[in-house]
Design a protein around this motif. Structure first.
Motif, PDB file in Angstrom:
ATOM      1  N   HIS A 102       0.832  -1.206   0.000  1.00 37.19           N
ATOM      2  CA  HIS A 102       0.000   0.000   0.000  1.00 37.19           C
ATOM      3  C   HIS A 102       0.867   1.257   0.000  1.00 37.19           C
ATOM      4  N   ALA A 103       2.042   1.178   0.659  1.00 35.86           N
ATOM      5  CA  ALA A 103       2.951   2.325   0.707  1.00 35.86           C
ATOM      6  C   ALA A 103       3.807   2.444  -0.552  1.00 35.86           C
ATOM      7  N   GLY A 104       3.705   1.450  -1.432  1.00 38.03           N
ATOM      8  CA  GLY A 104       4.462   1.506  -2.678  1.00 38.03           C
ATOM      9  C   GLY A 104       5.898   1.051  -2.557  1.00 38.03           C
ATOM     10  N   ILE A 105       6.194   0.245  -1.535  1.00 39.48           N
ATOM     11  CA  ILE A 105       7.544  -0.288  -1.370  1.00 39.48           C
ATOM     12  C   ILE A 105       7.451  -1.798  -1.212  1.00 39.48           C
ATOM     13  N   SER A 106       8.591  -2.465  -1.337  1.00 40.27           N
ATOM     14  CA  SER A 106       8.638  -3.899  -1.077  1.00 40.27           C
ATOM     15  C   SER A 106       9.049  -4.121   0.374  1.00 40.27           C
ATOM     16  N   ILE A 107       8.752  -5.289   0.909  1.00 36.58           N
ATOM     17  CA  ILE A 107       9.093  -5.569   2.301  1.00 36.58           C
ATOM     18  C   ILE A 107      10.606  -5.599   2.495  1.00 36.58           C
ATOM     19  N   GLU A 108      11.350  -5.875   1.418  1.00 36.99           N
ATOM     20  CA  GLU A 108      12.819  -5.876   1.503  1.00 36.99           C
ATOM     21  C   GLU A 108      13.379  -4.474   1.781  1.00 36.99           C
ATOM     22  N   GLU A 109      12.599  -3.431   1.487  1.00 41.26           N
ATOM     23  CA  GLU A 109      13.065  -2.060   1.693  1.00 41.26           C
ATOM     24  C   GLU A 109      12.898  -1.582   3.125  1.00 41.26           C
ATOM     25  N   ILE A 110      12.190  -2.337   3.951  1.00 40.38           N
ATOM     26  CA  ILE A 110      12.005  -1.937   5.351  1.00 40.38           C
ATOM     27  C   ILE A 110      13.296  -2.190   6.103  1.00 40.38           C
ATOM     28  N   ARG A 111      13.888  -1.136   6.633  1.00 37.04           N
ATOM     29  CA  ARG A 111      15.173  -1.235   7.310  1.00 37.04           C
ATOM     30  C   ARG A 111      15.066  -0.978   8.816  1.00 37.04           C
ATOM     31  N   THR A 112      13.993  -0.333   9.246  1.00 38.90           N
ATOM     32  CA  THR A 112      13.823  -0.008  10.667  1.00 38.90           C
ATOM     33  C   THR A 112      12.517  -0.589  11.166  1.00 38.90           C
ATOM     34  N   PHE A 113      12.552  -1.217  12.335  1.00 35.78           N
ATOM     35  CA  PHE A 113      11.373  -1.874  12.905  1.00 35.78           C
ATOM     36  C   PHE A 113      11.197  -1.392  14.334  1.00 35.78           C
ATOM     37  N   HIS A 114       9.980  -0.953  14.679  1.00 36.36           N
ATOM     38  CA  HIS A 114       9.664  -0.493  16.027  1.00 36.36           C
ATOM     39  C   HIS A 114       8.733  -1.513  16.691  1.00 36.36           C
ATOM     40  N   ALA A 115       9.119  -2.019  17.847  1.00 38.58           N
ATOM     41  CA  ALA A 115       8.302  -3.002  18.569  1.00 38.58           C
ATOM     42  C   ALA A 115       7.808  -2.392  19.870  1.00 38.58           C
ATOM     43  N   ALA A 116       6.492  -2.496  20.105  1.00 33.37           N
ATOM     44  CA  ALA A 116       5.899  -1.940  21.320  1.00 33.37           C
ATOM     45  C   ALA A 116       5.061  -3.007  22.004  1.00 33.37           C
ATOM     46  N   GLY A 117       4.565  -2.686  23.205  1.00 36.64           N
ATOM     47  CA  GLY A 117       3.784  -3.652  23.960  1.00 36.64           C
ATOM     48  C   GLY A 117       4.658  -4.780  24.474  1.00 36.64           C
ATOM     49  N   THR A 118       4.086  -5.983  24.576  1.00 36.75           N
ATOM     50  CA  THR A 118       4.861  -7.137  25.038  1.00 36.75           C
ATOM     51  C   THR A 118       6.040  -7.402  24.118  1.00 36.75           C
ATOM     52  N   ALA A 119       5.829  -7.214  22.801  1.00 35.45           N
ATOM     53  CA  ALA A 119       6.922  -7.412  21.852  1.00 35.45           C
ATOM     54  C   ALA A 119       8.075  -6.468  22.148  1.00 35.45           C
ATOM     55  N   GLY A 120       7.761  -5.265  22.589  1.00 31.41           N
ATOM     56  CA  GLY A 120       8.805  -4.289  22.873  1.00 31.41           C
ATOM     57  C   GLY A 120       9.457  -4.482  24.217  1.00 31.41           C
ATOM     58  N   SER A 121       8.866  -5.324  25.071  1.00 27.54           N
ATOM     59  CA  SER A 121       9.417  -5.520  26.403  1.00 27.54           C
ATOM     60  C   SER A 121      10.155  -6.843  26.552  1.00 27.54           C
ATOM     61  N   HIS A 122       9.609  -7.915  25.965  1.00 24.69           N
ATOM     62  CA  HIS A 122      10.122  -9.246  26.249  1.00 24.69           C
ATOM     63  C   HIS A 122      10.537 -10.051  25.023  1.00 24.69           C
ATOM     64  N   LEU A 123      10.003  -9.746  23.856  1.00 23.83           N
ATOM     65  CA  LEU A 123      10.278 -10.559  22.678  1.00 23.83           C
ATOM     66  C   LEU A 123      11.713 -10.375  22.205  1.00 23.83           C
ATOM     67  N   ASP A 124      12.391 -11.491  21.936  1.00 21.45           N
ATOM     68  CA  ASP A 124      13.744 -11.448  21.392  1.00 21.45           C
ATOM     69  C   ASP A 124      13.648 -11.096  19.906  1.00 21.45           C
ATOM     70  N   PRO A 125      14.145  -9.925  19.501  1.00 23.01           N
ATOM     71  CA  PRO A 125      13.965  -9.486  18.107  1.00 23.01           C
ATOM     72  C   PRO A 125      14.576 -10.435  17.084  1.00 23.01           C
ATOM     73  N   LEU A 126      15.721 -11.033  17.414  1.00 24.88           N
ATOM     74  CA  LEU A 126      16.371 -11.927  16.460  1.00 24.88           C
ATOM     75  C   LEU A 126      15.563 -13.206  16.270  1.00 24.88           C
ATOM     76  N   LYS A 127      15.027 -13.735  17.362  1.00 23.67           N
ATOM     77  CA  LYS A 127      14.191 -14.931  17.261  1.00 23.67           C
ATOM     78  C   LYS A 127      12.894 -14.610  16.526  1.00 23.67           C
ATOM     79  N   ALA A 128      12.357 -13.410  16.769  1.00 18.29           N
ATOM     80  CA  ALA A 128      11.143 -13.000  16.066  1.00 18.29           C
ATOM     81  C   ALA A 128      11.402 -12.880  14.570  1.00 18.29           C
ATOM     82  N   ARG A 129      12.559 -12.364  14.215  1.00 16.28           N
ATOM     83  CA  ARG A 129      12.899 -12.263  12.795  1.00 16.28           C
ATOM     84  C   ARG A 129      13.037 -13.649  12.173  1.00 16.28           C
TER      85      ARG A 129
END
Length: 285
Positions: A102-129
């Motif tokens: 919808h934004a006119g980009i591919s998912i490969e172009e996303i370089r920055t990710f913001h995690a909030a809520g439980t994901a921002g407190s406890h989720l391991d970002p590398l495992k989530a990726r």
């Protein structure tokens, strides 16, 4: 989605006493103290990440006896659990790709990710990726913690007004996944991967992304005006210290005539281990 190349993720989950939050080494202070009663959503992501990395899990199958992974205290993770978790992960990933389209980009172009809520407190970002919750090309991840609580505090102390929030809501564009052709297309592919074993092409991983944990904003800049502590009077002869020993987040401190609870550390209704020991939250002093 906030601008080209950035994505926000916010989750809310309740962690009950005894829930397994991760497949990594348990905290020494809790080892053996609580019998596992289940596994949290964060724990499921951790388990799936490990299963995919080792080849034990090849959705929708688990390459293990009886098609299940045995965890502590008799907890098992079955192929049915894997399929159900995969549906949720697939829906989130399909949503990310639909928003990117919808934004006119591919998912490969996303370089920055913001995690909030439980994901921002406890989720391991590398495992989530690795599990597919975060795009593989992301090289920078911000963990914001409980942004809902921070916003509530901002409102309470006048840092932000309801009119300002309404203006943000008015300017936001709503993308309805229920009618989005892009979401439908990507979710069908994700469903086929998690539930039917179809091959799935993932974007290449960017290496190890930089993870930044932002500071706790419980009461941003106004700690002198609002004391985030709750004091409970205790009767003479009562073993106050047992409540402090029970608290897994060290939120309870014993004083001469009361218990003091640091509300920035207390997990509230998602924990209640002190309440199981008989602590009653009476009138604050």
């Amino acid at each position: 989605m906030t601008g080209a190349g950035e994505y926000w993720c916010s989750t809310t989950a309740w962690s009950l006493p005894g829930a397994i939050p991760s497949t990594s080494e348990p905290e020494r202070s809790l080892r053996g103290a609580v019998k596992a009663a289940g596994i949290t959503g964060v724990g499921v992501v951790s388990l799936i990440s490990a299963g995919l990395a080792t080849g034990v899990m090849e959705p929708p199958w688990i390459r293990a006896p009886r098609g299940e992974v045995s965890l502590q205290d008799g907890i098992v993770f079955t192929e049915r659990d894997l399929v159900e978790a995969g549906k949720a992960i697939g829906a989130i990933r399909a949503g990310q790709m639909a928003l990117a389209a919808h934004a006119g980009i591919s998912i490969e172009e996303i370089r920055t990710f913001h995690a909030a809520g439980t994901a921002g407190s406890h989720l391991d970002p590398l495992k989530a990726r690795d599990a597919g919750l975060i795009p593989g090309g992301v090289d920078r991840i911000f963990r914001h913690g409980n942004t809902s609580l921070a916003l509530a505090c901002d409102l309470a102390v006048g840092e932000v007004s309801l009119d300002a929030l309404q203006s943000v809501a008015d300017a936001a564009e709503h993308v309805a996944f229920s009618t989005s052709p892009a979401f439908r297309e990507h979710f069908i592919r994700e469903y086929a991967y998690w539930c039917e074993g179809a091959p799935r092409k993932r974007e290449s991983l960017s290496g190890t992304p930089r993870v930044e944990q932002l500071p706790d904003r419980w009461v941003p800049g106004r700690t002198t005006r609002i004391s985030p502590r709750y004091r409970i009077a205790m009767s003479d002869g009562e073993d106050h210290a047992r409540y402090a020993r029970t608290c897994p987040n060290h939120a309870i401190v014993t004083r001469d005539d009361c218990l003091e609870i640091d509300l920035r550390r207390c997990r509230g209704a998602s924990c209640l281990q002190c309440a199981e020991q008989g602590l009653a939250f009476g009138k604050q002093i």
